[in-house]
Structures are given as structure tokens and as C-alpha cells.
Design a protein around this motif. Sequence first.
Motif, PDB file in Angstrom:
ATOM      1  N   SER A   7       0.834  -1.194   0.000  1.00  0.00           N
ATOM      2  CA  SER A   7       0.000   0.000   0.000  1.00  0.00           C
ATOM      3  C   SER A   7       0.875   1.252   0.000  1.00  0.00           C
ATOM      4  CB  SER A   7      -0.907   0.014   1.234  1.00  0.00           C
ATOM      5  OG  SER A   7      -1.750  -1.121   1.254  1.00  0.00           O
ATOM      6  N   ARG A   8       0.379   2.317  -0.612  1.00  0.00           N
ATOM      7  CA  ARG A   8       1.116   3.576  -0.628  1.00  0.00           C
ATOM      8  C   ARG A   8       1.033   4.252   0.736  1.00  0.00           C
ATOM      9  NH1 ARG A   8      -0.267   2.799  -5.851  1.00  0.00           N
ATOM     10  NH2 ARG A   8       1.288   3.427  -7.405  1.00  0.00           N
ATOM     11  N   LEU A   9       2.145   4.865   1.142  1.00  0.00           N
ATOM     12  CA  LEU A   9       2.243   5.522   2.442  1.00  0.00           C
ATOM     13  C   LEU A   9       2.462   7.012   2.223  1.00  0.00           C
ATOM     14  CD1 LEU A   9       2.361   5.428   5.496  1.00  0.00           C
ATOM     15  CD2 LEU A   9       4.776   4.788   5.354  1.00  0.00           C
ATOM     16  N   GLY A  10       1.461   7.803   2.526  1.00  0.00           N
ATOM     17  CA  GLY A  10       1.529   9.235   2.298  1.00  0.00           C
ATOM     18  C   GLY A  10       2.524   9.927   3.208  1.00  0.00           C
ATOM     19  N   GLY A  11       3.229  10.883   2.647  1.00  0.00           N
ATOM     20  CA  GLY A  11       4.166  11.685   3.423  1.00  0.00           C
ATOM     21  C   GLY A  11       5.568  11.130   3.515  1.00  0.00           C
ATOM     22  N   TRP A  12       5.739   9.847   3.227  1.00  0.00           N
ATOM     23  CA  TRP A  12       7.052   9.220   3.253  1.00  0.00           C
ATOM     24  C   TRP A  12       7.618   9.182   1.832  1.00  0.00           C
ATOM     25  CZ3 TRP A  12       9.394   6.154   7.437  1.00  0.00           C
ATOM     26  CH2 TRP A  12       8.716   6.280   8.657  1.00  0.00           C
ATOM     27  N   SER A  13       8.945   9.158   1.724  1.00  0.00           N
ATOM     28  CA  SER A  13       9.571   9.066   0.407  1.00  0.00           C
ATOM     29  C   SER A  13      10.993   8.545   0.554  1.00  0.00           C
ATOM     30  CB  SER A  13       9.571  10.432  -0.297  1.00  0.00           C
ATOM     31  OG  SER A  13      10.292  11.388   0.463  1.00  0.00           O
ATOM     32  N   VAL A  14      11.558   8.132  -0.562  1.00  0.00           N
ATOM     33  CA  VAL A  14      12.939   7.649  -0.610  1.00  0.00           C
ATOM     34  C   VAL A  14      13.752   8.656  -1.411  1.00  0.00           C
ATOM     35  CG1 VAL A  14      14.474   5.827  -1.420  1.00  0.00           C
ATOM     36  CG2 VAL A  14      12.261   5.229  -0.419  1.00  0.00           C
ATOM     37  N   LEU A  15      14.802   9.182  -0.792  1.00  0.00           N
ATOM     38  CA  LEU A  15      15.601  10.234  -1.421  1.00  0.00           C
ATOM     39  C   LEU A  15      16.781   9.623  -2.167  1.00  0.00           C
ATOM     40  CD1 LEU A  15      16.271  13.188  -1.940  1.00  0.00           C
ATOM     41  CD2 LEU A  15      17.479  13.227   0.262  1.00  0.00           C
ATOM     42  N   ASN A  56       9.373   5.644 -10.458  1.00  0.00           N
ATOM     43  CA  ASN A  56       9.424   6.741  -9.482  1.00  0.00           C
ATOM     44  C   ASN A  56       8.831   6.348  -8.132  1.00  0.00           C
ATOM     45  OD1 ASN A  56      10.747   8.812 -10.941  1.00  0.00           O
ATOM     46  ND2 ASN A  56       8.890   9.130 -12.131  1.00  0.00           N
ATOM     47  N   GLU A  57       8.945   5.071  -7.791  1.00  0.00           N
ATOM     48  CA  GLU A  57       8.500   4.625  -6.479  1.00  0.00           C
ATOM     49  C   GLU A  57       9.292   3.399  -6.054  1.00  0.00           C
ATOM     50  OE1 GLU A  57       4.306   4.013  -7.038  1.00  0.00           O
ATOM     51  OE2 GLU A  57       4.581   1.992  -7.828  1.00  0.00           O
ATOM     52  N   VAL A  58       9.325   3.185  -4.733  1.00  0.00           N
ATOM     53  CA  VAL A  58      10.122   2.109  -4.148  1.00  0.00           C
ATOM     54  C   VAL A  58       9.233   1.292  -3.217  1.00  0.00           C
ATOM     55  CG1 VAL A  58      12.157   1.547  -2.749  1.00  0.00           C
ATOM     56  CG2 VAL A  58      12.191   3.556  -4.237  1.00  0.00           C
ATOM     57  N   TYR A  59       9.374  -0.041  -3.266  1.00  0.00           N
ATOM     58  CA  TYR A  59       8.698  -0.912  -2.314  1.00  0.00           C
ATOM     59  C   TYR A  59       9.613  -1.070  -1.098  1.00  0.00           C
ATOM     60  CZ  TYR A  59       5.517  -2.317  -6.109  1.00  0.00           C
ATOM     61  OH  TYR A  59       4.590  -2.326  -7.125  1.00  0.00           O
ATOM     62  N   ALA A  63       5.009  -3.423   5.036  1.00  0.00           N
ATOM     63  CA  ALA A  63       5.546  -2.833   3.812  1.00  0.00           C
ATOM     64  C   ALA A  63       4.816  -1.550   3.470  1.00  0.00           C
ATOM     65  CB  ALA A  63       5.435  -3.841   2.657  1.00  0.00           C
ATOM     66  N   ALA A  64       5.417  -0.797   2.570  1.00  0.00           N
ATOM     67  CA  ALA A  64       4.807   0.433   2.065  1.00  0.00           C
ATOM     68  C   ALA A  64       5.420   0.760   0.722  1.00  0.00           C
ATOM     69  CB  ALA A  64       5.024   1.582   3.046  1.00  0.00           C
ATOM     70  N   THR A  65       4.647   1.365  -0.144  1.00  0.00           N
ATOM     71  CA  THR A  65       5.158   1.926  -1.383  1.00  0.00           C
ATOM     72  C   THR A  65       5.405   3.399  -1.169  1.00  0.00           C
ATOM     73  OG1 THR A  65       4.015   0.307  -2.777  1.00  0.00           O
ATOM     74  CG2 THR A  65       4.662   2.372  -3.818  1.00  0.00           C
ATOM     75  N   MET A  66       6.631   3.845  -1.464  1.00  0.00           N
ATOM     76  CA  MET A  66       7.006   5.234  -1.247  1.00  0.00           C
ATOM     77  C   MET A  66       7.441   5.861  -2.569  1.00  0.00           C
ATOM     78  SD  MET A  66       9.191   5.086   2.287  1.00  0.00           S
ATOM     79  CE  MET A  66       8.611   4.116   3.696  1.00  0.00           C
ATOM     80  N   PRO A  67       7.060   7.113  -2.805  1.00  0.00           N
ATOM     81  CA  PRO A  67       7.519   7.771  -4.017  1.00  0.00           C
ATOM     82  C   PRO A  67       8.999   8.109  -3.939  1.00  0.00           C
ATOM     83  CG  PRO A  67       6.324   9.303  -2.632  1.00  0.00           C
ATOM     84  CD  PRO A  67       6.189   7.953  -1.988  1.00  0.00           C
ATOM     85  N   LEU A  68       9.586   8.292  -5.102  1.00  0.00           N
ATOM     86  CA  LEU A  68      10.986   8.675  -5.188  1.00  0.00           C
ATOM     87  C   LEU A  68      11.092  10.197  -5.049  1.00  0.00           C
ATOM     88  CD1 LEU A  68      13.943   7.836  -5.857  1.00  0.00           C
ATOM     89  CD2 LEU A  68      13.391   8.308  -8.248  1.00  0.00           C
ATOM     90  N   ALA A  69      11.976  10.620  -4.169  1.00  0.00           N
ATOM     91  CA  ALA A  69      12.306  12.049  -4.060  1.00  0.00           C
ATOM     92  C   ALA A  69      13.705  12.225  -4.631  1.00  0.00           C
ATOM     93  CB  ALA A  69      12.252  12.511  -2.601  1.00  0.00           C
ATOM     94  N   GLY A  70      13.887  13.148  -5.546  1.00  0.00           N
ATOM     95  CA  GLY A  70      15.182  13.338  -6.168  1.00  0.00           C
ATOM     96  C   GLY A  70      15.249  12.612  -7.494  1.00  0.00           C
ATOM     97  N   THR A  71      16.472  12.348  -7.915  1.00  0.00           N
ATOM     98  CA  THR A  71      16.682  11.721  -9.227  1.00  0.00           C
ATOM     99  C   THR A  71      17.708  10.612  -9.125  1.00  0.00           C
ATOM    100  OG1 THR A  71      18.398  13.366  -9.759  1.00  0.00           O
ATOM    101  CG2 THR A  71      16.149  13.859 -10.466  1.00  0.00           C
TER     102      THR A  71
END
Length: 278
Positions: free
Chosen positions: A183-191, A234-237, A270-278
Motif C-alpha cells: 500500500s502507498r504511504l503518504g508523506g514518506w519518500s525515498v531520497l 518513481n517509487e520504491v517498495y 511494507a509500504a510503497t514510497m515515491p521517489l524524491a530526487g533523481t
Amino acid sequence: MPPMLDVSDEVRAEIGEEETTRLLTGANAPGTYDCTSCRTPGDTGQERTSTVLFVGDETAVLAFAHAACIPSQVVPVTEEQLQGAVRSMGGEEGGTGAPGAPGMPMAQGGGAPVTMPDPTPRQAVLGITCGLIIIEDTLRPALVIEPTGPVARVGATGAGDDFLPLLIEQGFVPQLDLEAPPSRLGGWSVLLATGKLHAVLQPGPGGPASTAWWQAHQPLQVSEGWRAAVNRTNEVYVYAGPAGSIGRQPREDLMRDALARACSRGLLVAATMPLAGT
């Protein structure tokens, strides 16, 4: 001889010039301390030392860490978390103790494993592994997180392990089927920056700004395949299990097998997190 202290601009702004001067001249700095990151002894007269200020709504606690472990910084926390950390230090209202990151464990460090500050006497080291996992017939970029020992809540006693409950309270979801995307987790991200892993970010307390839940001492190199996969989606498990549930696996197929076993035993969140950065 003055202590070898690093005081960042943000810490200086919080504590003021007068207190900063007292620290840098040695008038109000410890000679020795327990590093708030790795929990091993440090000496301000022998090695570079970072000042780390934990700031709650009404209370602030100044701690110290090896400069090689974490940089000087301000760490915002809730007042309840900070008071719990102060109580775990023996009822002190502030000073030079090293409370660690109160509440939800925040890992800061470099390499894998990295040290995870813990406000209890129990120390845990957080292992983070980058790898690819096949979900729905597609290679997906994944991070696998597992501490080396039990993780306790602030003020907890006994031998229990609260790692998974703490993560669930933060929005992670028990992973009951490894074939399904988390599931997607709002507010979290992987830099990710310049192709290297820098941090896992979580929402800041009381505001939209993100703070580092895990931060690399030095940016971690990821494989070309992992970087290509994350750039496609653009997302990470992100998968996490308690100590001993997954293990350090030398190959990605073995890592997936270990995740599947943890999943079948109900020991995986687990959580799906969006990618922050490049």
C-alpha cells in the motif's frame, strides 16, 4: 584546549550565540560522552564531535555524537517523545546526555548496516538492503529493512520487540501477500540524488516538512538495475521485519524467498514510497 565541537548554523540559531560560545570554549561541553548515534564512548578533546539538538514543543535536549556518525543538526520531535526520552535518562530535564531519537526509531548513518539511535538501553543496528523484486511479473526496486535486535518504545521495560507495531502506527501495512504491491504511504519518500541513496524521509512532526527517518552517513551506491527500475516507476517498495525474520541474503532470489517466509509468518510490513530526487 577547547573541545573539538561542530555546531551547525541551525543548532547555533536554536541555542543562541552565548550558549554556542560556552560550548566551543569548553565551559559547557562534556569531556566524554556516549554517542547519540552509535552509543559508543566519545571524547570531545580527541575527536570531532557533533552537537545534536532534540527539540520538542517546550523542551530541548542537547546531545553529542561522533562527527563521523552524524552531522550537527536539529531533530524536531514531539514533546511527549522528548519527555519520554528524558525520563529514560533518569529524570534529567536536559543537559549532555544522549537520548537517541525519541519515539519512532530514526536511523542515521552510512553503509549497511547503520546504527539506529534508540532511547532505551537496548541498542539495535538497522540493516538496509537495496534489491530488485519481481511483483506482477515486473522487476520492482525494493528496500529491505531489519534491525539486528529488539526495538523498544520510549520508556518500555522487558524484552519485547515493538519494531513492527511502531511501523504500523506510522502507516506501514502488514504484507499478507508478497505477490501484491504494498500500500502507498503518504508523506514518506525515498531520497535518491545523483544516482545514490541518501535517506528515507518521513513527515515532520506538526508540519508538512519531511525529516530523515534513515539517513546515510555517506550516500550509498545502488546498482544500475535498481536505479533504472526506480527511474521507470518513481517509487520504491519498502519492506521491514523484526530482528531475525529476514536475514542478510547474498542474492536477490534468496532475499525474495526470505521475504516470502517472513510474510507467511506474519512478520512483514511494507509500504510503497515515491521517489524524491533523481
